[in-house]
Design a protein around this motif. Structure first.
Motif, PDB file in Angstrom:
ATOM      1  N   ASP A  84       0.833  -1.197   0.000  1.00  8.22           N
ATOM      2  CA  ASP A  84       0.000   0.000   0.000  1.00  8.22           C
ATOM      3  C   ASP A  84       0.875   1.257   0.000  1.00  8.22           C
ATOM      4  O   ASP A  84       1.105   1.867   1.036  1.00  8.22           O
ATOM      5  CB  ASP A  84      -0.907  -0.039   1.228  1.00  8.22           C
ATOM      6  N   ARG A  87      -0.299   4.576   1.620  1.00 13.03           N
ATOM      7  CA  ARG A  87      -0.265   4.674   3.078  1.00 13.03           C
ATOM      8  C   ARG A  87       1.145   4.625   3.623  1.00 13.03           C
ATOM      9  O   ARG A  87       1.405   5.080   4.741  1.00 13.03           O
ATOM     10  CB  ARG A  87      -1.075   3.537   3.709  1.00 13.03           C
ATOM     11  N   SER A  88       2.038   4.050   2.853  1.00 16.55           N
ATOM     12  CA  SER A  88       3.403   3.895   3.343  1.00 16.55           C
ATOM     13  C   SER A  88       4.205   5.180   3.180  1.00 16.55           C
ATOM     14  O   SER A  88       5.070   5.492   3.991  1.00 16.55           O
ATOM     15  CB  SER A  88       4.077   2.752   2.589  1.00 16.55           C
TER      16      SER A  88
ATOM     17  N   ARG B  83      -1.865   6.889  21.478  1.00 18.24           N
ATOM     18  CA  ARG B  83      -1.065   5.782  20.981  1.00 18.24           C
ATOM     19  C   ARG B  83      -1.062   4.607  21.937  1.00 18.24           C
ATOM     20  O   ARG B  83      -0.435   3.584  21.657  1.00 18.24           O
ATOM     21  CB  ARG B  83       0.384   6.219  20.713  1.00 18.24           C
ATOM     22  N   ARG B 141      -4.971   8.031  17.315  1.00 18.44           N
ATOM     23  CA  ARG B 141      -5.425   6.650  17.116  1.00 18.44           C
ATOM     24  C   ARG B 141      -5.586   6.323  15.641  1.00 18.44           C
ATOM     25  O   ARG B 141      -5.529   5.172  15.241  1.00 18.44           O
ATOM     26  CB  ARG B 141      -6.771   6.441  17.823  1.00 18.44           C
ATOM     27  N   ALA B 142      -5.816   7.355  14.826  1.00 12.89           N
ATOM     28  CA  ALA B 142      -6.142   7.119  13.421  1.00 12.89           C
ATOM     29  C   ALA B 142      -4.912   6.940  12.529  1.00 12.89           C
ATOM     30  O   ALA B 142      -5.057   6.740  11.335  1.00 12.89           O
ATOM     31  CB  ALA B 142      -6.994   8.267  12.893  1.00 12.89           C
ATOM     32  N   VAL B 143      -3.697   7.021  13.075  1.00 13.74           N
ATOM     33  CA  VAL B 143      -2.508   6.807  12.243  1.00 13.74           C
ATOM     34  C   VAL B 143      -2.571   5.403  11.666  1.00 13.74           C
ATOM     35  O   VAL B 143      -2.738   4.439  12.413  1.00 13.74           O
ATOM     36  CB  VAL B 143      -1.210   6.941  13.064  1.00 13.74           C
ATOM     37  N   ASP B 144      -2.468   5.259  10.335  1.00 13.61           N
ATOM     38  CA  ASP B 144      -2.705   3.921   9.805  1.00 13.61           C
ATOM     39  C   ASP B 144      -1.529   2.989  10.033  1.00 13.61           C
ATOM     40  O   ASP B 144      -0.383   3.404  10.191  1.00 13.61           O
ATOM     41  CB  ASP B 144      -3.164   3.944   8.347  1.00 13.61           C
ATOM     42  N   ALA B 145      -1.838   1.695  10.077  1.00 11.74           N
ATOM     43  CA  ALA B 145      -0.882   0.670  10.485  1.00 11.74           C
ATOM     44  C   ALA B 145       0.339   0.640   9.569  1.00 11.74           C
ATOM     45  O   ALA B 145       1.455   0.391  10.027  1.00 11.74           O
ATOM     46  CB  ALA B 145      -1.565  -0.697  10.493  1.00 11.74           C
ATOM     47  N   THR B 146       0.139   0.926   8.274  1.00 12.52           N
ATOM     48  CA  THR B 146       1.271   0.881   7.352  1.00 12.52           C
ATOM     49  C   THR B 146       2.298   1.961   7.701  1.00 12.52           C
ATOM     50  O   THR B 146       3.505   1.735   7.580  1.00 12.52           O
ATOM     51  CB  THR B 146       0.790   1.067   5.908  1.00 12.52           C
ATOM     52  N   LYS B 147       1.813   3.129   8.137  1.00  7.58           N
ATOM     53  CA  LYS B 147       2.759   4.194   8.514  1.00  7.58           C
ATOM     54  C   LYS B 147       3.521   3.807   9.779  1.00  7.58           C
ATOM     55  O   LYS B 147       4.710   4.084   9.908  1.00  7.58           O
ATOM     56  CB  LYS B 147       2.021   5.519   8.710  1.00  7.58           C
ATOM     57  N   SER B 169       0.117  13.327  11.035  1.00  2.17           N
ATOM     58  CA  SER B 169      -1.030  12.437  10.808  1.00  2.17           C
ATOM     59  C   SER B 169      -2.253  12.934  11.559  1.00  2.17           C
ATOM     60  O   SER B 169      -3.371  12.878  11.060  1.00  2.17           O
ATOM     61  CB  SER B 169      -0.728  11.024  11.307  1.00  2.17           C
TER      62      SER B 169
END
Lengths: 258, 260
Positions: A84, A87-88, B83, B141-147, B169
């Motif tokens: 992705d 998002r990355s 977090r 909390r909304a920072v996405d997992a990929t980041k 973010s």
């Protein structure tokens, strides 16, 4: 030199409805300079395998060795290209800043030089000042690849890197990857669910079983270092190999054929 | 030319209302409803009198200081708590409860415990803390997992993660919280000053009431409206600049630049 050695690796998640074993007793190795593709059915635990090698997830059994050192936490000389890209990448940074950002230990000048070099290697020499969202999906993934290359990792992990771009762009990016690794001699482990892609890109293809994943076969791909999308894919060896991989994924070919 | 049309669209209704107000109040000729022109002239007098440095500026300064303190505490604490799943689980109900208390209710308590002339700042800080805190928690909390994975893979340092990944973010949410907090801070400033303060617009409003001076009361009310509008516009401007990397904002900016 042996770059990566995975032995008897297992990972079991503890979920609400009991334990789920994603990978089990998995073992293989990757030599320096190799490009190894891992192919397996959807949901077989490919991502868990990759996250375990990257040190993002601690395995529940077995171990991962990176150039002779056991992996415990994320190694300093490892980079990952995620599927992705949108998002990355960090949307608040320009393309150049995205590529420079992880190189914090270098001087400002060295960072800039590395970023410029990596961006021109992926054909984005002039896009440095743009923001990721101003680029097409394929170009964004190039930025992510450039960021990983600029980091100069001993091992580059790629998690379904071309699964989110259109077919034409995928061909371009596949060839870009083959060219870049020839030029920079990078060791790459690429995870995919696309059989053709695994045979087209790999020096070797590791075929995984359904979950819990184990290595079903470890196939050499004797197609040489230079490949092209039309000729290679039409060659008898390619067609033959992809049929064998497809057969194994469906589970009707003797295990361990090599 | 397009710019002129946009300007006209934006202000047409406002001007019509103003003119109607002028006509109605002139016709009614009531002490309680002075005409807008009278109010404007009175306000001008006030702004060019010692009232500016004695009441208006110190009161606004106190409000902005309180808002800034609430902002710093709210963002820092919010990002930290956001977090941590455990922290959110434990503290969520507490914050929601504290947020549910209408902040003006704290005025009598702070007046009794801290003193009626010193309670304004704590009231403003306490009341305007919750929106920015809760929005920052949400943003973090909304920072996405990929980041998160990307940051871990490239082994970003703590400050790099917090300032260059987590904060940006969460920034859209943080700004939403800051805007809510700002309007709340302005409300609390007046409420706290009405109860008893040595200076401030609320103090002057109360003074005008006991003096039976409807014109002055109107002037202070209008001034508050103007200041609220001005501060919100300034914050929006800041937000646009800080979030200029967002595609949405840039499209808007481009549309504005080309007049489309």
């Amino acid at each position: 030199m042996r770059m990566l050695e995975v032995s008897d690796l297992g990972h079991t998640y503890q979920g609400k409805d009991g334990a789920h074993t994603a990978i089990d007793g998995l073992g293989f190795s990757v030599e320096a300079g190799e490009l190894v593709c891992v192919v397996g059915p959807s949901g077989c635990g490919k991502s868990t395998l990759l996250r375990t090698i990257a040190g993002l997830v601690r395995p529940t059994s077995g171990r991962v060795m990176l150039h002779g050192t056991p992996v415990d936490g994320v190694p300093s000389d490892l980079a990952v290209v995620f599927q992705d890209y949108s998002r990355s990448l960090f949307p608040w940074m320009s393309v150049t800043r995205n590529v420079e950002f992880p190189l914090r230990k270098l001087s400002r000048r060295k960072r800039a030089a590395r970023a410029a070099e990596a961006l021109s290697a992926v054909g984005l020499g002039k896009a440095g000042r743009k923001y990721p969202w101003q680029l097409s999906g394929g170009m964004q993934q190039r930025v992510a690849i450039a960021r990983a290359l600029a980091y100069r990792p001993a091992l580059l992990l790629m998690d379904e890197p071309f699964a989110s771009v259109d077919a034409q762009t995928r061909f371009e990016l596949e060839d870009l990857l083959l060219r870049v690794r020839r030029e920079q001699d990078t060791t790459i482990l690429l995870v995919t669910h696309d059989i053709d892609e695994s045979v087209y890109l790999g020096d070797r293809v590791l075929v995984l079983s359904k979950s819990p994943a184990t290595v079903v076969a470890d196939l050499d791909v004797p197609l040489g270092p230079v490949r092209d999308q039309i000729g290679t894919r039409a060659s008898g060896e390619f067609v033959d190999l992809r049929a064998r991989v497809a057969g194994m994924l469906q589970g009707n070919t003797p295990v361990g054929a090599r | 030319m397009n710019g002129a049309v946009r300007l006209a669209q934006r202000w047409a209704v406002f001007v019509v209302v103003l003119i109607a107000w002028q006509l109605v109040t002139t016709a009614a000729d009531s002490v309680f409803f002075p005409t807008p022109i009278k109010i404007a002239l009175d306000l001008q007098d006030k702004l060019f009198s010692p009232l500016l440095t004695k009441h208006i500026l110190p009161g606004m300064g106190r409000m902005l200081f309180g808002w800034a303190v609430a902002g710093v505490i709210g963002v820092a604490l919010g990002l930290l708590l956001g977090r941590s799943r455990v922290a959110v689980a434990y503290l969520g109900p507490v914050f929601t409860f504290l947020r549910s208390i209408p902040p003006p209710l704290m005025v009598p308590f702070f007046a009794a415990s801290i003193g009626i002339t010193r309670m304004q700042l704590p009231v403003i800080i306490f009341g305007s803390l919750w929106p920015v805190l809760l929005n920052s928690v949400d943003g973090a909390r909304a920072v996405d997992a990929t980041k998160v994975d990307t940051a871990r893979v490239f082994r970003l340092s703590g400050p790099q993660w917090a300032l260059r990944v987590l904060l940006p973010s969460a920034l859209p949410k943080v700004f939403a919280g800051l805007r809510l907090s700002l309007s709340l801070a302005l409300i609390l400033m007046v409420v706290a000053e009405l109860r008893g303060s040595e200076y401030g617009i609320g103090n002057q409003l109360q003074y005008a009431r006991s003096d039976f001076d409807p014109l002055a009361m109107w002037s202070w009310i209008v001034l508050l409206g103007l200041l609220g509008y001005l501060l919100n516009s300034l914050l929006l401007l800041l937000e646009r600049r800080a979030l200029a990397w967002q595609p949405r904002h840039s499209l808007e900016a481009r549309a504005l630049a080309t007049g489309g």
